[in-house]
Design a protein around this motif. Structure first.
Motif, PDB file in Angstrom:
ATOM      1  N   GLU A  67     133.524  37.083 -16.634  1.00 12.09           N
ATOM      2  CA  GLU A  67     132.341  36.760 -15.826  1.00 12.09           C
ATOM      3  C   GLU A  67     131.087  37.377 -16.446  1.00 12.09           C
ATOM      4  O   GLU A  67     130.038  36.740 -16.499  1.00 12.09           O
ATOM      5  CB  GLU A  67     132.523  37.250 -14.386  1.00 12.09           C
ATOM      6  CG  GLU A  67     133.559  36.460 -13.610  1.00 12.09           C
ATOM      7  CD  GLU A  67     133.865  37.040 -12.238  1.00 12.09           C
ATOM      8  OE1 GLU A  67     133.179  38.001 -11.806  1.00 12.09           O
ATOM      9  OE2 GLU A  67     134.802  36.541 -11.603  1.00 12.09           O
ATOM     10  N   TYR A  68     131.194  38.615 -16.923  1.00 12.69           N
ATOM     11  CA  TYR A  68     130.053  39.269 -17.559  1.00 12.69           C
ATOM     12  C   TYR A  68     129.633  38.523 -18.825  1.00 12.69           C
ATOM     13  O   TYR A  68     128.456  38.291 -19.057  1.00 12.69           O
ATOM     14  CB  TYR A  68     130.366  40.729 -17.898  1.00 12.69           C
ATOM     15  CG  TYR A  68     130.514  41.647 -16.700  1.00 12.69           C
ATOM     16  CD1 TYR A  68     129.757  41.466 -15.549  1.00 12.69           C
ATOM     17  CD2 TYR A  68     131.402  42.710 -16.729  1.00 12.69           C
ATOM     18  CE1 TYR A  68     129.879  42.315 -14.460  1.00 12.69           C
ATOM     19  CE2 TYR A  68     131.533  43.575 -15.645  1.00 12.69           C
ATOM     20  CZ  TYR A  68     130.765  43.365 -14.506  1.00 12.69           C
ATOM     21  OH  TYR A  68     130.890  44.218 -13.439  1.00 12.69           O
ATOM     22  N   LYS A  82     127.795  35.421 -17.947  1.00 10.42           N
ATOM     23  CA  LYS A  82     126.419  35.706 -17.521  1.00 10.42           C
ATOM     24  C   LYS A  82     125.527  36.000 -18.721  1.00 10.42           C
ATOM     25  O   LYS A  82     124.387  35.536 -18.784  1.00 10.42           O
ATOM     26  CB  LYS A  82     126.380  36.893 -16.543  1.00 10.42           C
ATOM     27  CG  LYS A  82     126.847  36.537 -15.149  1.00 10.42           C
ATOM     28  CD  LYS A  82     126.724  37.731 -14.230  1.00 10.42           C
ATOM     29  CE  LYS A  82     127.104  37.361 -12.806  1.00 10.42           C
ATOM     30  NZ  LYS A  82     126.850  38.484 -11.887  1.00 10.42           N
ATOM     31  N   SER A  92     124.742  32.851 -20.547  1.00  9.05           N
ATOM     32  CA  SER A  92     123.951  31.866 -19.795  1.00  9.05           C
ATOM     33  C   SER A  92     122.502  31.884 -20.265  1.00  9.05           C
ATOM     34  O   SER A  92     121.784  30.907 -20.137  1.00  9.05           O
ATOM     35  CB  SER A  92     123.995  32.166 -18.291  1.00  9.05           C
ATOM     36  OG  SER A  92     123.211  33.322 -17.996  1.00  9.05           O
ATOM     37  N   ASP A 108     120.180  33.541 -18.898  1.00  8.44           N
ATOM     38  CA  ASP A 108     119.301  33.812 -17.761  1.00  8.44           C
ATOM     39  C   ASP A 108     119.047  35.315 -17.656  1.00  8.44           C
ATOM     40  O   ASP A 108     119.991  36.090 -17.478  1.00  8.44           O
ATOM     41  CB  ASP A 108     119.953  33.292 -16.476  1.00  8.44           C
ATOM     42  CG  ASP A 108     119.169  33.654 -15.222  1.00  8.44           C
ATOM     43  OD1 ASP A 108     117.925  33.672 -15.294  1.00  8.44           O
ATOM     44  OD2 ASP A 108     119.804  33.908 -14.175  1.00  8.44           O
ATOM     45  N   SER A 146     120.596  37.106 -14.586  1.00  4.40           N
ATOM     46  CA  SER A 146     122.052  37.274 -14.682  1.00  4.40           C
ATOM     47  C   SER A 146     122.412  38.381 -15.669  1.00  4.40           C
ATOM     48  O   SER A 146     123.318  39.175 -15.420  1.00  4.40           O
ATOM     49  CB  SER A 146     122.721  35.972 -15.124  1.00  4.40           C
ATOM     50  OG  SER A 146     122.556  34.985 -14.152  1.00  4.40           O
ATOM     51  N   ILE A 147     121.695  38.433 -16.784  1.00  2.00           N
ATOM     52  CA  ILE A 147     121.953  39.475 -17.779  1.00  2.00           C
ATOM     53  C   ILE A 147     121.616  40.847 -17.186  1.00  2.00           C
ATOM     54  O   ILE A 147     122.350  41.814 -17.392  1.00  2.00           O
ATOM     55  CB  ILE A 147     121.149  39.211 -19.071  1.00  2.00           C
ATOM     56  CG1 ILE A 147     121.613  37.900 -19.710  1.00  2.00           C
ATOM     57  CG2 ILE A 147     121.308  40.366 -20.057  1.00  2.00           C
ATOM     58  CD1 ILE A 147     120.730  37.400 -20.840  1.00  2.00           C
ATOM     59  N   GLU A 166     121.914  41.672 -14.120  1.00  2.00           N
ATOM     60  CA  GLU A 166     123.018  42.033 -13.215  1.00  2.00           C
ATOM     61  C   GLU A 166     124.141  42.717 -13.987  1.00  2.00           C
ATOM     62  O   GLU A 166     124.714  43.704 -13.523  1.00  2.00           O
ATOM     63  CB  GLU A 166     123.563  40.781 -12.514  1.00  2.00           C
ATOM     64  CG  GLU A 166     122.618  40.187 -11.499  1.00  2.00           C
ATOM     65  CD  GLU A 166     123.105  38.840 -10.957  1.00  2.00           C
ATOM     66  OE1 GLU A 166     124.204  38.380 -11.346  1.00  2.00           O
ATOM     67  OE2 GLU A 166     122.366  38.248 -10.155  1.00  2.00           O
ATOM     68  N   VAL A 167     124.451  42.205 -15.177  1.00  2.00           N
ATOM     69  CA  VAL A 167     125.505  42.811 -16.004  1.00  2.00           C
ATOM     70  C   VAL A 167     125.093  44.219 -16.418  1.00  2.00           C
ATOM     71  O   VAL A 167     125.880  45.162 -16.308  1.00  2.00           O
ATOM     72  CB  VAL A 167     125.798  41.938 -17.254  1.00  2.00           C
ATOM     73  CG1 VAL A 167     126.808  42.623 -18.160  1.00  2.00           C
ATOM     74  CG2 VAL A 167     126.282  40.559 -16.845  1.00  2.00           C
ATOM     75  N   ALA A 217     124.641  43.132 -23.367  1.00  2.00           N
ATOM     76  CA  ALA A 217     123.727  42.683 -22.313  1.00  2.00           C
ATOM     77  C   ALA A 217     122.386  43.404 -22.418  1.00  2.00           C
ATOM     78  O   ALA A 217     121.329  42.775 -22.302  1.00  2.00           O
ATOM     79  CB  ALA A 217     124.351  42.924 -20.934  1.00  2.00           C
TER      80      ALA A 217
END
Length: 171
Positions: free
Chosen positions: A101-102, A105, A108, A110, A113-114, A116-117, A141
């Motif tokens: 999932e990481y 992200k 992606s 975005d 989202s990055i 968030e990681v 990230a």
């Protein structure tokens, strides 16, 4: 200047523009060239990623469908920095699932989202050590986010990393 029109959305990229390619981060368009590939004449954006010592050629007509975009707006970067200030949300699932999932992200492209990681994997002094794979994903990230912050704010990457780490420590 190459102009790509698709579904009444017009995106313009010019030589010298910084763009974000989702799987690789921030690069710079250094040329628009024509090549014949399998008998088809194609217009290609030539994008250089200096840090990775990589050159990517993206067909002009595919730029939007592969997710290539201009740099984020200052508002989007502000939203990403706000995410860094939040509490880490670590799911109690298997590490392999979270790692996938990481990675998704990060790739992606975005910045929110990055962020968030970065927030979820950041460790302050006094917290337990990270595993090797956690550290690798965290650094990937952080690096990806720092490159875009640096390009948007026109600062160098080291200053961008320092700024992100300062926000993380203050959270």
């Amino acid at each position: 200047m190459a102009v790509v029109t698709k579904k009444k959305v017009q995106i313009e990229y010019a030589v010298g523009d910084h763009v974000v390619y989702p799987a690789h981060g921030v690069g710079k368009i250094v040329a628009v060239e024509s090549q014949t590939i399998s008998g088809f004449a194609l217009e290609l954006f030539v994008i250089v990623f200096d840090k990775d010592k990589m050159t990517l050629r993206v067909p002009c007509g595919k730029a939007q469908s592969v997710g290539m975009r201009k740099l984020s707006s200052p508002d989007t970067m502000k939203a990403a920095l706000t995410v860094l200030k939040g509490r880490a949300r670590v799911k109690r699932t298997m590490w392999s699932r979270r790692a996938q999932e990481y990675e998704a992200k990060i790739n992606s492209g975005d910045p929110v989202s990055i962020a968030e990681v970065v927030r979820d994997l950041h460790r302050n002094a006094g917290q337990p050590e990270q595993s090797y794979s956690e550290r690798q994903i965290y650094e990937a990230a952080l690096d990806r986010l720092a490159r875009e912050v640096a390009a948007v704010e026109k600062i160098d990457e080291d200053a961008a990393v320092e700024r992100l780490e300062k926000v993380l420590r203050a959270a």
